[in-house]
Design a protein around this motif. Structure first.
Motif, PDB file in Angstrom:
ATOM      1  N   HIS A 296       0.827  -1.204   0.000  1.00  0.00           N
ATOM      2  CA  HIS A 296       0.000   0.000   0.000  1.00  0.00           C
ATOM      3  C   HIS A 296       0.862   1.257   0.000  1.00  0.00           C
ATOM      4  N   SER A 297       0.219   2.371  -0.277  1.00  0.00           N
ATOM      5  CA  SER A 297       0.945   3.647  -0.310  1.00  0.00           C
ATOM      6  C   SER A 297       1.160   4.161   1.121  1.00  0.00           C
ATOM      7  N   PRO A 298       2.401   4.486   1.464  1.00  0.00           N
ATOM      8  CA  PRO A 298       2.668   4.929   2.839  1.00  0.00           C
ATOM      9  C   PRO A 298       2.313   6.386   3.106  1.00  0.00           C
ATOM     10  N   VAL A 299       2.253   7.186   2.052  1.00  0.00           N
ATOM     11  CA  VAL A 299       1.934   8.619   2.174  1.00  0.00           C
ATOM     12  C   VAL A 299       1.139   9.043   0.940  1.00  0.00           C
ATOM     13  N   PRO A 300       0.547  10.223   0.970  1.00  0.00           N
ATOM     14  CA  PRO A 300       0.002  10.746  -0.290  1.00  0.00           C
ATOM     15  C   PRO A 300       1.181  11.199  -1.147  1.00  0.00           C
ATOM     16  N   TRP A 301       1.291  10.678  -2.342  1.00  0.00           N
ATOM     17  CA  TRP A 301       2.427  11.057  -3.191  1.00  0.00           C
ATOM     18  C   TRP A 301       2.080  10.877  -4.658  1.00  0.00           C
ATOM     19  N   VAL A 302       2.955  11.347  -5.505  1.00  0.00           N
ATOM     20  CA  VAL A 302       2.748  11.260  -6.954  1.00  0.00           C
ATOM     21  C   VAL A 302       3.853  10.398  -7.548  1.00  0.00           C
ATOM     22  N   GLY A 338       8.996   9.276  -7.481  1.00  0.00           N
ATOM     23  CA  GLY A 338       8.055  10.391  -7.514  1.00  0.00           C
ATOM     24  C   GLY A 338       8.366  11.417  -6.455  1.00  0.00           C
ATOM     25  N   ARG A 339       7.306  12.124  -6.060  1.00  0.00           N
ATOM     26  CA  ARG A 339       7.509  13.200  -5.080  1.00  0.00           C
ATOM     27  C   ARG A 339       6.399  13.163  -4.023  1.00  0.00           C
ATOM     28  N   ALA A 402      -0.688  10.828 -16.397  1.00  0.00           N
ATOM     29  CA  ALA A 402      -1.713  10.078 -15.677  1.00  0.00           C
ATOM     30  C   ALA A 402      -2.647  10.980 -14.883  1.00  0.00           C
ATOM     31  N   SER A 403      -2.228  12.200 -14.640  1.00  0.00           N
ATOM     32  CA  SER A 403      -3.061  13.113 -13.874  1.00  0.00           C
ATOM     33  C   SER A 403      -3.168  14.430 -14.631  1.00  0.00           C
ATOM     34  N   ARG A 404      -4.280  15.120 -14.407  1.00  0.00           N
ATOM     35  CA  ARG A 404      -4.492  16.352 -15.171  1.00  0.00           C
ATOM     36  C   ARG A 404      -3.602  17.481 -14.681  1.00  0.00           C
ATOM     37  N   THR A 405      -3.308  17.501 -13.398  1.00  0.00           N
ATOM     38  CA  THR A 405      -2.547  18.638 -12.879  1.00  0.00           C
ATOM     39  C   THR A 405      -1.270  18.254 -12.152  1.00  0.00           C
ATOM     40  N   LEU A 406      -1.145  17.004 -11.733  1.00  0.00           N
ATOM     41  CA  LEU A 406      -0.011  16.656 -10.882  1.00  0.00           C
ATOM     42  C   LEU A 406       1.205  16.133 -11.636  1.00  0.00           C
ATOM     43  N   GLY A 407       1.049  15.765 -12.882  1.00  0.00           N
ATOM     44  CA  GLY A 407       2.182  15.262 -13.648  1.00  0.00           C
ATOM     45  C   GLY A 407       2.634  13.887 -13.199  1.00  0.00           C
ATOM     46  N   GLY A 408       1.725  13.073 -12.739  1.00  0.00           N
ATOM     47  CA  GLY A 408       2.064  11.725 -12.310  1.00  0.00           C
ATOM     48  C   GLY A 408       0.828  11.016 -11.822  1.00  0.00           C
ATOM     49  N   HIS A 409       1.016   9.799 -11.346  1.00  0.00           N
ATOM     50  CA  HIS A 409      -0.132   9.057 -10.848  1.00  0.00           C
ATOM     51  C   HIS A 409      -0.276   9.309  -9.350  1.00  0.00           C
ATOM     52  N   PRO A 410      -1.359   9.941  -8.911  1.00  0.00           N
ATOM     53  CA  PRO A 410      -1.504  10.240  -7.473  1.00  0.00           C
ATOM     54  C   PRO A 410      -1.941   9.016  -6.681  1.00  0.00           C
TER      55      PRO A 410
END
Lengths: 423, 49
Positions: A296-302, A338-339, A402-410
């Motif tokens: 699973h994802s450990p934090v909100p990230w892109v 990612g970031r 993959a995302s409209r504004t984030l430049g990656g998959h959120p």
């Protein structure tokens, strides 16, 4: 004859396992030597590169005790694939419950947490191994400042990365470049090439991505990890994603990640973060055979890109980690880069002999522990060798569209990202 | 199988032990909440900023 059959005492002795492993190792050793000799002869004869007969990537010469040396000669990936096939065989209905209960008893699976309590519904061990858990049995830590454990497991190592080196076990380190890869294929022409791949079969696409990686490498256009850490997104944003076209667009995830990233220091997420007071940290989590094997994802990230290293599939047991330096840099792995709100974030699932398949939910085209991708990597390595260059060791694809504004998959906090599957 | 996380986080400033913080706590920086060899479950905290 009757007398002999009835009166001769027959005693059975097991053949030592080590003898079998040694024989397999010897055969593999001779096979590798013969392939190397044939390759040298072809090169001496000035033959051009024949992609139908691509020589395998040269194996690393490993240091370590004899057990490790023998293991390095075994066809681990083929064995892993065979293991996967074996575990996909459907079990007889009445053997399922006792079989899975035995497995659970041996490896410490808590059956009370399993989402599907009727064990008859799992047709084979592979399905049981990739089981889901009941909702609510893994509550997320409420502290939004925290990084969560991405999976069940045991903490092997954690700490601060100094001089770009990660400690595997005490006294044994490997570089971050070796783990995540240093050079990033990056070129303005990349956009069109990647965009044209939409909807094509994975195999063809993978080969094209390899060609792209080779193209970028050839042109020497890349940025290094320190540049990435410093937030230089200029070149990276020119690359384009095509690999997760099947993933539905998630407005909620995007909104959450965007809000969280903005909280970092008030600046837009893509603005270079002040790195003077930042440092790189790492943590290694080992998943035992009985553990829940989805991650699973450990934090909100892109997630901006993924790098697939089609390496070997050694066991990652604590024993081998102690005796095989740089184990994580040898094994097949998928580095997701990612970031997050504080800057760079990477997430690298590392495969092992019994658990060779890494699945990423939002990347339908990723194929790990696959003969096709191995051959593609061999082709790229051979092509690079022919040009006198070093093969970067990975195939990269990006999620920038993959995302409209984030430049990656959120990804949201605690969101299921994928998992490890048998074989 | 294993998972390796590598991430950037602020270092922060070390808070005085006398001030009532646990040893090694860094105010405004990254702090670990785990120990080597510890069993952990998904969703538990590894550390915090």
């Amino acid at each position: 004859l009757r007398f002999a059959l009835h009166n001769t005492k027959v005693e059975w002795y097991p053949i030592p396992v080590g003898l079998g492993i040694g024989l397999l190792g010897l055969l593999q050793f001779y096979k590798a030597q013969r392939a190397e000799r044939e390759r040298a002869e072809r090169e001496a004869a000035g033959e051009s590169l024949d992609f139908e007969k691509v020589p395998p990537r040269p194996k690393h010469r490993l240091s370590g005790p004899w057990q490790v040396q023998i293991m390095s000669t075994l066809p681990l990936k083929a064995m892993s694939r065979l293991w996967g096939r074996f575990n996909e065989i459907e079990l007889p209905y009445y053997l399922r419950v006792p079989g899975f209960k035995l497995y659970s008893w041996v490896f410490g699976v808590n059956l009370d947490e399993v989402a599907e309590p009727d064990l008859h519904t799992y047709p084979n061990l592979a399905a049981f191994f990739y089981r889901k858990l009941k909702p609510g049995v893994r509550p997320l830590d409420p502290d939004t400042r925290a990084i969560l454990a991405p999976s069940d497991g045991r903490i092997l190592q954690f700490g601060l990365i100094e001089r770009g080196e990660v400690e595997q076990v005490k006294g044994v380190t490997y570089s971050l470049d070796a783990l995540l890869g240093a050079a990033t294929p990056n070129h303005a022409d990349h956009t069109d090439k990647f965009t044209d791949h939409q909807g094509e079969p994975a195999q063809k696409n993978e080969a094209k991505m390899l060609a792209d990686a080779e193209f970028a490498k050839m042109n020497g256009i890349s940025y290094t990890l320190p540049t990435l850490l410093a937030g230089d997104q200029g070149g990276a944003r020119q690359r384009s994603a095509s690999i997760d076209a099947s993933t539905p667009y998630k407005a909620s995830a995007e909104a959450e990640v965007k809000a969280d990233l903005a909280r970092g220091d008030g600046a837009p997420w893509y603005a270079p973060k002040p790195t003077s007071n930042n440092a790189l940290y790492y943590v290694v989590i080992y998943l035992a055979p009985g553990d829940y094997h989805r991650f699973h994802s450990p934090v909100p990230w892109v997630v901006q890109s993924r790098r697939h290293f089609a390496g070997e599939l050694f066991s990652v047991s604590p024993y081998l980690q102690r005796h095989l330096p740089g184990l994580f840099t040898l094994n097949e792995r998928v580095a997701l880069l990612g970031r997050w709100r504080w800057g760079f974030f990477s997430y690298t699932p590392v495969g092992a002999t019994n658990v060779g398949s890494i699945k990423v939910n939002f990347d339908a085209e990723l194929r790990t522990n696959s003969l096709t991708t191995d051959t593609a990597a061999d082709m790229a390595a051979a092509a690079a060798a022919k040009r006198g260059e070093q093969y970067p060791g990975f195939v990269e694809a990006t999620y920038l569209h993959a995302s409209r504004t984030l430049g990656g998959h959120p990804l949201q906090r605690g969101e299921e990202m994928g998992g490890f599957q048998l074989g | 199988s294993s998972i390796v996380l590598v991430f950037e986080a602020p270092v922060g400033t070390r808070k005085s032990f006398d001030a009532g913080w646990e040893e090694g706590h860094r105010e405004g920086g990254w702090n670990w909440n785990i120990e080597k060899g510890q069993r952990i479950k998904m969703g538990e905290r590894l550390g915090y900023v």
